[in-house]
Write an enzyme that holds these catalytic residues in place. Structure first.
Site, PDB file in Angstrom:
ATOM      1  N   HIS A  67      -4.070 -77.801  77.987  1.00  0.00           N
ATOM      2  CA  HIS A  67      -4.740 -79.351  78.073  1.00  0.00           C
ATOM      3  C   HIS A  67      -3.508 -80.211  78.810  1.00  0.00           C
ATOM      4  O   HIS A  67      -2.467 -79.595  79.412  1.00  0.00           O
ATOM      5  CB  HIS A  67      -4.506 -79.753  76.556  1.00  0.00           C
ATOM      6  N   TYR A  84      -5.351 -84.024  75.505  1.00  0.00           N
ATOM      7  CA  TYR A  84      -6.546 -83.901  75.663  1.00  0.00           C
ATOM      8  C   TYR A  84      -7.053 -82.686  76.314  1.00  0.00           C
ATOM      9  O   TYR A  84      -6.334 -82.222  77.359  1.00  0.00           O
ATOM     10  CB  TYR A  84      -7.602 -84.964  76.143  1.00  0.00           C
ATOM     11  N   THR A  85      -8.201 -81.920  75.973  1.00  0.00           N
ATOM     12  CA  THR A  85      -8.692 -80.836  76.798  1.00  0.00           C
ATOM     13  C   THR A  85      -9.896 -81.163  77.546  1.00  0.00           C
ATOM     14  O   THR A  85     -11.000 -81.683  76.986  1.00  0.00           O
ATOM     15  CB  THR A  85      -9.056 -79.639  76.157  1.00  0.00           C
ATOM     16  N   CYS A 242      -9.300 -74.938  66.019  1.00  0.00           N
ATOM     17  CA  CYS A 242      -8.427 -76.293  66.405  1.00  0.00           C
ATOM     18  C   CYS A 242      -9.435 -77.265  65.694  1.00  0.00           C
ATOM     19  O   CYS A 242     -10.455 -77.145  65.577  1.00  0.00           O
ATOM     20  CB  CYS A 242      -8.721 -76.287  67.882  1.00  0.00           C
TER      21      CYS A 242
END
Length: 268
Positions: A67, A84-85, A242
């Site tokens: 990320h 964030y990814t 996740c």
């Protein structure tokens, strides 16, 4: 379909080669700014943001499953940084995309709500402990909640779009309501395109309307759901998780009870 997959693999090979010589656009030590070129509202609180890279042939340079840190300004005018990814891969050259759920009290959510096409986002990376090599496991089980789908989607795409990677994927994706499911069309397309290698099981905490023909789960992700929809404990599988902290904690307990060792688990 064969032509499209061949083109994607060619682009992926180019991207991998470019990463190897350090041609990615990210810097792990300092923030770099990228221009927002397209914003699409997906629901009342979710939007897809497309950012341009410096040239049409540039790649972001983000390893699979890792990320990056995004920097913004909250409602009080104070700096905020959050990880964030992207939902894109390095085979998507010239741009990257973020699918963002904006919460009413979220500090970084405020920044994304204010972003308009033509604005810039400061980004630094890559970051993360996840290291993926094609074929390193026989199968992945994925336990995702809410926005925790983004690293799972990125990993799944990378695996399925690589014809040399035969890894199977079993995704259990939990949300509060049907409307909260992110990337549903994209996930369903993967399931339809790779029916023997990618399975998805949706779970809704609140089935607050009549969803005719709903075949997913209701309530919270249970041990029984994991047993049914994820690969059984084995040395050649790994369970990725996740989601919100309470879900991560509950999933870790379920996995431990079911006999998954720490080596078989990874939390983003």
């Amino acid at each position: 379909m064969d032509h499209l997959q061949s083109h994607r693999m060619e682009m992926l090979s180019i991207a991998v080669a470019l990463v190897a010589i350090g041609a990615g656009c990210l810097d792990p030590e300092s923030f770099k700014e990228f221009k927002l070129v397209k914003r699409v509202q997906l629901s009342h609180n979710v939007a897809k943001f497309t950012f341009a890279l410096p040239t049409p042939t540039s790649i972001l340079g983000l390893p699979i499953g890792q990320h990056m840190s995004c920097r913004g300004i909250d409602s009080l005018g104070e700096e905020v940084i959050k990880a964030y990814t992207p939902t894109t891969l390095d085979s998507d050259i010239g741009y990257f995309e973020l699918v963002i759920k904006m919460y009413p009290q979220g500090r970084m959510s405020h920044h994304f709500r204010q972003l308009r096409e033509g604005d810039y986002l400061a980004v630094k990376g890559p970051k993360g402990r996840f290291k993926y090599q094609p074929g390193q496991v026989r199968a992945f089980g994925m336990l995702a909640g809410g926005t925790g789908i983004t690293p799972m989607f990125q990993v799944a795409r990378a695996i399925l779009e690589n014809p040399d990677d035969k890894t199977n994927i079993h995704l259990v994706y939990a949300n509060v309501t049907f409307e909260d499911i992110l990337l549903k069309e994209e996930i369903d397309n993967l399931a339809a395109s790779f029916p023997n290698r990618f399975k998805v099981y949706y779970v809704l905490n609140n089935l607050n309307q009549s969803l005719e023909g709903w075949e997913g789960g209701i309530g919270f992700v249970s041990k029984e759901m994991i047993q049914t929809h994820c690969p059984a404990p084995a040395p050649d599988i790994k369970i990725l998780r996740c989601g919100p902290p309470p879900m991560n904690k509950a999933m870790a307990a379920h996995l431990n009870d079911l006999g998954y060792t720490t080596q078989m688990q990874f939390q983003f």
